[in-house]
Design a protein around this motif. Sequence first.
Motif, short mmCIF file in Angstrom:
data_model
loop_
_atom_site.label_atom_id
_atom_site.label_comp_id
_atom_site.label_asym_id
_atom_site.label_seq_id
_atom_site.Cartn_x
_atom_site.Cartn_y
_atom_site.Cartn_z
N CYS A 1 0.83 -1.22 0.00
CA CYS A 1 0.00 0.00 0.00
C CYS A 1 0.86 1.27 0.00
O CYS A 1 0.40 2.31 0.43
CB CYS A 1 -0.94 -0.01 1.19
SG CYS A 1 -0.11 0.16 2.78
N GLN A 2 2.06 1.17 -0.51
CA GLN A 2 2.97 2.31 -0.49
C GLN A 2 2.44 3.48 -1.31
O GLN A 2 2.67 4.64 -0.98
CB GLN A 2 4.33 1.88 -1.02
CG GLN A 2 5.45 2.83 -0.70
CD GLN A 2 6.79 2.23 -1.03
OE1 GLN A 2 6.88 1.26 -1.76
NE2 GLN A 2 7.84 2.81 -0.52
N ALA A 3 1.67 3.20 -2.36
CA ALA A 3 1.17 4.27 -3.23
C ALA A 3 0.15 5.15 -2.52
O ALA A 3 0.06 6.35 -2.80
CB ALA A 3 0.57 3.67 -4.49
N THR A 4 -0.62 4.59 -1.62
CA THR A 4 -1.68 5.37 -0.96
C THR A 4 -1.36 5.66 0.50
O THR A 4 -2.21 6.18 1.22
CB THR A 4 -3.01 4.62 -1.04
OG1 THR A 4 -2.88 3.36 -0.38
CG2 THR A 4 -3.43 4.39 -2.48
N TRP B 1 0.60 7.91 1.91
CA TRP B 1 0.58 9.34 2.26
C TRP B 1 -0.85 9.87 2.31
O TRP B 1 -1.16 10.74 3.10
CB TRP B 1 1.44 10.15 1.31
CG TRP B 1 0.91 10.22 -0.10
CD1 TRP B 1 1.14 9.35 -1.11
CD2 TRP B 1 0.03 11.23 -0.62
NE1 TRP B 1 0.46 9.75 -2.24
CE2 TRP B 1 -0.22 10.89 -1.96
CE3 TRP B 1 -0.55 12.37 -0.08
CZ2 TRP B 1 -1.04 11.67 -2.78
CZ3 TRP B 1 -1.36 13.13 -0.90
CH2 TRP B 1 -1.60 12.78 -2.23
N GLN B 2 -1.72 9.32 1.47
CA GLN B 2 -3.13 9.75 1.50
C GLN B 2 -3.80 9.30 2.80
O GLN B 2 -4.59 10.03 3.39
CB GLN B 2 -3.88 9.18 0.31
CG GLN B 2 -3.43 9.75 -1.01
CD GLN B 2 -4.07 9.05 -2.20
OE1 GLN B 2 -4.60 7.95 -2.07
NE2 GLN B 2 -4.01 9.69 -3.36
#
Length: 40
Positions: A12-15, A17-18
């Motif tokens: 889940c590295q892509a999300t 920061w969200q």
Amino acid sequence: MLHDLMATLTRCQATLWQDALGAACLMVLLFAGLHLPALI
């Protein structure tokens, strides 16, 4: 358990920061909501 945590963070590295931004916004809303009655 550490292996599972690292695997989850990798997936889940892509999300990530969200999610962190959303959690920070929720904390700000909670803080403001708890202190708002003191201002009125």
